[in-house]
Design an enzyme around this catalytic site. Sequence first.
Site, PDB file in Angstrom:
ATOM      1  N   LEU A 613      11.469  57.895  41.500  1.00  0.00           N
ATOM      2  CA  LEU A 613      11.317  56.603  42.168  1.00  0.00           C
ATOM      3  C   LEU A 613      12.676  55.982  42.488  1.00  0.00           C
ATOM      4  O   LEU A 613      13.616  56.107  41.702  1.00  0.00           O
ATOM      5  CB  LEU A 613      10.522  55.639  41.278  1.00  0.00           C
ATOM      6  N   GLY A 664       4.775  68.516  30.149  1.00  0.00           N
ATOM      7  CA  GLY A 664       6.183  68.232  30.464  1.00  0.00           C
ATOM      8  C   GLY A 664       6.481  66.765  30.670  1.00  0.00           C
ATOM      9  O   GLY A 664       7.516  66.423  31.264  1.00  0.00           O
ATOM     10  N   ASP A 678      13.788  55.656  24.354  1.00  0.00           N
ATOM     11  CA  ASP A 678      13.924  56.110  25.736  1.00  0.00           C
ATOM     12  C   ASP A 678      13.728  54.948  26.711  1.00  0.00           C
ATOM     13  O   ASP A 678      14.486  54.791  27.671  1.00  0.00           O
ATOM     14  CB  ASP A 678      12.911  57.221  26.020  1.00  0.00           C
ATOM     15  N   LYS A 682      16.365  52.958  29.308  1.00  0.00           N
ATOM     16  CA  LYS A 682      16.079  52.741  30.732  1.00  0.00           C
ATOM     17  C   LYS A 682      16.257  51.284  31.131  1.00  0.00           C
ATOM     18  O   LYS A 682      16.872  50.988  32.165  1.00  0.00           O
ATOM     19  CB  LYS A 682      14.657  53.209  31.052  1.00  0.00           C
ATOM     20  N   GLY A 797       7.287  63.935  34.850  1.00  0.00           N
ATOM     21  CA  GLY A 797       6.872  65.243  35.345  1.00  0.00           C
ATOM     22  C   GLY A 797       8.068  66.034  35.857  1.00  0.00           C
ATOM     23  O   GLY A 797       8.991  65.471  36.451  1.00  0.00           O
TER      24      GLY A 797
END
Length: 815
Positions: A613, A664, A678, A682, A797
């Site tokens: 994105l 994944g 995580d 971000k 993904g």
Amino acid sequence: MKALKFGGTSVANAQNIKLVLNIVLHQAKQDKLVVVVSALSKVTDLLQLAATKAAAKDESYKEIVAEIEKKHLDTLKELIPVSQQSSLLSHIKRIINHLETLLDGCFLLGELSRRTSDTILSFGELLSSYIIAEALKQNLKNSSYKDSRELIKTNSNFGKAAVNFELTNQNITEFFASDDSQVVVMPGFIASTLDGITTTLGRGGSDYTAAIIAGALHASDLEIWTDVNGMYTANPKIVKQARPIASISYQEAMELSHFGAKVLFPPTIQPVLRKNIPIHIKNTFEPEAIGTCISNNVFHHTNPVKGISHIDNITLITLEGSGMIGVSGSSKRLFEVLSQENINVIFITQASSEHSICIGILNTDADLAENAINKAFEIEILQNKIDSCIVEKNLCIAALVGENMKNHQGLSGKMFSTLGKNNVNIRAIAQGASERNISVVINERDVKKALNSLHERFFEDNTKQLNLFVMGVGNVGEKFIEQINQQKKFLKDNLKINLRVIALSNSRKMHFDEDGIDLKSWQSALENSEEANKELFIEKVKKLNLRNSIFVDITANETVSRTYEHYLRENVAVVTCNKIACSSAYDNYKNLKNLSRKFNAPFLFETNVGAGLPIIDTVKNLVASGDKVNKIQAVLSGSLNFIFNNFDERSSFHDVVKEAGVQGFTEPDPKIDLSGIDVARKILILIRESGYQMEIEEIENKSFLPAACMDTSNNEDFFKSLIEHKSHFEGILAEAKEKDSRLKFVAQFENGKASVDLQFIPKDHPFYNLEGKDNIVLFYTDRYVDQPLLIKGAGAGAAVTASGIFADVIRIGNV
């Protein structure tokens, strides 16, 4: 009448000589020919080595003589029928005996004069021309041999004798007027004084010999036969994309040959220039190839640059000081000193202030020049009016050459910007008033990058080659390579981007291929390559020093993230999906951004947030356009969103986390996702990109995991703990049901504070209907006040992340 010259590679052995004979016999059907030949390949070097060894009283010179003898005898035996060999072999041996006598003399005296050196070096051409002339007679009876020393007369400047053209032209004209041979074979490179003492015309002098003869005879053409298809737009050994130049002017050819285009010896052009005799550069091994025509009848294409050339092993000497300003004769004194020491000046530039003058000479002359200049200006140096000369060795001169360059604006700007973008530092610049040549002095280690960058800019239709060094070939890495392989042709045809993967590495192995790895069989190449070593990987990238280099980090490894600084300092761009660097200490984050700007090396990490994105790019554009981000609300973990969207009464939390890993969506260590670290990384990256300074410790992380789960040290124990605390997760799910809400792991930033935590999202919230592995970000800014700027889409993904990395690489290609 035509003059043909065949170089050392063309007459390297009997097989090649047969090709030469075919060319000569074919042309002899239409024209009378003069055929000038060089020594057999490497023989001149062997003769020089033998002479040096003999003068140093090293008896191994005899072994070299034996090698030279064998090389010529073997060649003759293969070209001449056995029945006719006897007298010819005896002649070869007599010549070799004469050579051995001269070398014995050098051995006994322990010295090698320039005169003796010329005589010894002449044996290469004498032997080769004799053998070729005898081989030609087997097929063309009306052919003969003539010793060039009888025609070409010079002064006694041994090593590079100056030709007496008046006498030489007269000798050549008289000889050929009385000779009725269809083909005359002559040795190149050698001549003699008026007293008959052997001299040489300098290395590459066989070209000169042919040009002297062509000029004297007013030949229709001069053909230089070599092992390449003409003069190239750049050195094809350095620039793989270089291509032959179909036509070029005498002046352009002279510039290119002076600047290292070794296919043509620079003085060759002079004897034929005045008489407008075209020179054809042809390939002995591809005689049908068009080659290069050098003449005054040149069609000027739209590209004003004809070629890019260079000279290696250059030293830059700078003489400067206030004592030179307004003082006439300073330059004269400098060049007189160099002339007295027989030092050739290749490059000159002088500041308009007269404060300094800079010259380029060969490295081999550097020490002699430095001592001579300092001695000549000794008084001014002692009086501090002039500084001792500054000496910089191991440099290179690169040059753009083109007769029509003077009619085009901005060429020097394009040249300098191209080199600047690739971090090639320019030490000095020179451009003549004719504007036929723009020369720059650069570091020798940058020559390959510089020539390839310039060739790409001026000759390859603006096709930009990107050289990728990829670390990490797991799920995302495999998809990335697959996407490159699929899109290579499209990118080259439509975006003018030529993608090459130069290196691949995983945690065990690494593989390099300077010509580009075959992406159809990269797995086997990697598996059969050397052991992985991050430090060695960096050194190899630096040593290759390729233009438009990009280090692609597709790992989640902290050690790898600490190497970015090394790449950026070498003008190697960094593209990464690894969030650790940009969420590390703020000083490190800013340092990487500063290095990126300083060394003109892009540092792109779009996939750090939201995979493919355009979240980070959007923030950058908002800030760059003057907007201010005041508040951020986001679901930034595609893996956590997938997990909580699929966690229900029918599927245990443990099973859903396992499935996310299989697909994944999580990191190899799922605790990185589930712990919230995580997501914290971000939101921290978005905060920093929005212009705020914050450290990871300042973000409040309200973990939904029990302490026992967090304390596990491996994946096996972690998954066991998820089963053991099954009731804890079911309790969270039950509370969400009770509140008629959905579970979302939300990151927030407002009023200088940030947090990440699991929240119960009501039905009227934009996050409620977020499905699958999607991410969503809401930006509240000065411009987006009541209705936030919303970005939503797949945020996890392998394929999506790989496409985001790919997009960053393409973005660099479009810069």
